[in-house]
Design a protein around this motif. Structure first.
Motif, PDB file in Angstrom:
ATOM      1  N   UNK A  17       0.830  -1.202   0.000  1.00 46.92           N
ATOM      2  CA  UNK A  17       0.000   0.000   0.000  1.00 46.92           C
ATOM      3  C   UNK A  17       0.867   1.256   0.000  1.00 46.92           C
ATOM      4  N   UNK A  18       1.888   1.288   0.836  1.00 47.13           N
ATOM      5  CA  UNK A  18       2.767   2.454   0.929  1.00 47.13           C
ATOM      6  C   UNK A  18       3.627   2.613  -0.318  1.00 47.13           C
ATOM      7  N   UNK A  19       4.239   1.530  -0.778  1.00 44.84           N
ATOM      8  CA  UNK A  19       5.144   1.596  -1.920  1.00 44.84           C
ATOM      9  C   UNK A  19       4.413   1.993  -3.196  1.00 44.84           C
ATOM     10  N   UNK A  20       3.281   1.346  -3.448  1.00 42.88           N
ATOM     11  CA  UNK A  20       2.534   1.579  -4.684  1.00 42.88           C
ATOM     12  C   UNK A  20       1.505   2.705  -4.542  1.00 42.88           C
ATOM     13  N   UNK A  21       1.378   3.259  -3.339  1.00 42.57           N
ATOM     14  CA  UNK A  21       0.411   4.317  -3.060  1.00 42.57           C
ATOM     15  C   UNK A  21      -1.012   3.883  -3.454  1.00 42.57           C
ATOM     16  N   UNK A  22      -1.419   2.744  -2.910  1.00 43.50           N
ATOM     17  CA  UNK A  22      -2.735   2.160  -3.186  1.00 43.50           C
ATOM     18  C   UNK A  22      -3.499   2.068  -1.872  1.00 43.50           C
ATOM     19  N   UNK A  23      -4.790   2.365  -1.926  1.00 40.47           N
ATOM     20  CA  UNK A  23      -5.580   2.250  -0.702  1.00 40.47           C
ATOM     21  C   UNK A  23      -6.737   1.270  -0.838  1.00 40.47           C
ATOM     22  N   UNK A  24      -6.810   0.556  -1.907  1.00 37.50           N
ATOM     23  CA  UNK A  24      -7.868  -0.440  -2.086  1.00 37.50           C
ATOM     24  C   UNK A  24      -7.293  -1.842  -1.878  1.00 37.50           C
ATOM     25  N   UNK A  25      -7.866  -2.566  -0.950  1.00 36.71           N
ATOM     26  CA  UNK A  25      -7.355  -3.881  -0.572  1.00 36.71           C
ATOM     27  C   UNK A  25      -7.332  -4.837  -1.764  1.00 36.71           C
ATOM     28  N   UNK A  26      -8.348  -4.798  -2.600  1.00 36.46           N
ATOM     29  CA  UNK A  26      -8.391  -5.699  -3.754  1.00 36.46           C
ATOM     30  C   UNK A  26      -7.200  -5.455  -4.680  1.00 36.46           C
ATOM     31  N   UNK A  27      -6.835  -4.208  -4.895  1.00 32.47           N
ATOM     32  CA  UNK A  27      -5.692  -3.878  -5.751  1.00 32.47           C
ATOM     33  C   UNK A  27      -4.386  -4.294  -5.080  1.00 32.47           C
ATOM     34  N   UNK A  28      -4.277  -4.078  -3.778  1.00 31.83           N
ATOM     35  CA  UNK A  28      -3.101  -4.502  -3.016  1.00 31.83           C
ATOM     36  C   UNK A  28      -2.931  -6.012  -3.123  1.00 31.83           C
ATOM     37  N   UNK A  29      -4.029  -6.735  -2.921  1.00 30.87           N
ATOM     38  CA  UNK A  29      -3.974  -8.196  -2.981  1.00 30.87           C
ATOM     39  C   UNK A  29      -3.632  -8.701  -4.380  1.00 30.87           C
ATOM     40  N   UNK A  30      -4.052  -7.987  -5.414  1.00 31.08           N
ATOM     41  CA  UNK A  30      -3.709  -8.382  -6.786  1.00 31.08           C
ATOM     42  C   UNK A  30      -2.200  -8.275  -7.004  1.00 31.08           C
ATOM     43  N   UNK A  31      -1.582  -7.236  -6.471  1.00 28.30           N
ATOM     44  CA  UNK A  31      -0.129  -7.083  -6.595  1.00 28.30           C
ATOM     45  C   UNK A  31       0.586  -8.146  -5.774  1.00 28.30           C
TER      46      UNK A  31
END
Length: 114
Positions: A17-31
């Motif tokens: 989340x911090x590295x990719x600047x993402x706040x959506x869990x689904x997107x984090x989990x995809x990465x």
């Protein structure tokens, strides 16, 4: 974090989340799932493999190899230094040792040999 996320994230989810600047869990989990496909399934492996964020492959190659081979590159005549096709270096050599995850107009590079 927005309301579209959960309040409790694993350490790995927080790092992504911090590295990719993402706040959506689904997107984090995809990465995370993509990283797991390369064998990166914990923070230690993540830290060992992560090699930086760049706008493109050629910039990554130039930066990496200029650090490793700075003396050799500086010893070359300028006309040869400026003739290096860093994108070709990526496609012919480094893509076998590194992979990139493209997100939000940037490439996140990881070493395959962590």
């Amino acid at each position: 974090m927005t309301t579209s996320t959960v309040d409790f994230l694993t350490d790995m989810q927080e790092r992504i989340s911090e590295l990719f600047n993402i706040d959506k869990v689904a997107k984090i989990d995809a990465i995370i799932q993509e990283l797991e496909g390369y064998g990166i399934d914990n923070e230690e492996k993540f830290d060992d493999a992560y090699s930086g964020c760049y706008r493109d492959e050629s910039t990554f190659c130039e930066d990496l190899l200029s650090d490793i081979y700075s003396e050799q590159i500086e010893a070359m005549p300028v006309f040869l230094q400026t003739a290096i096709d860093w994108e070709m270096v990526w496609h012919q050599s480094l893509q076998y040792d590194y992979f990139a995850i493209y997100h939000d107009s940037e490439y996140y590079f990881f070493n395959r040999n962590f």
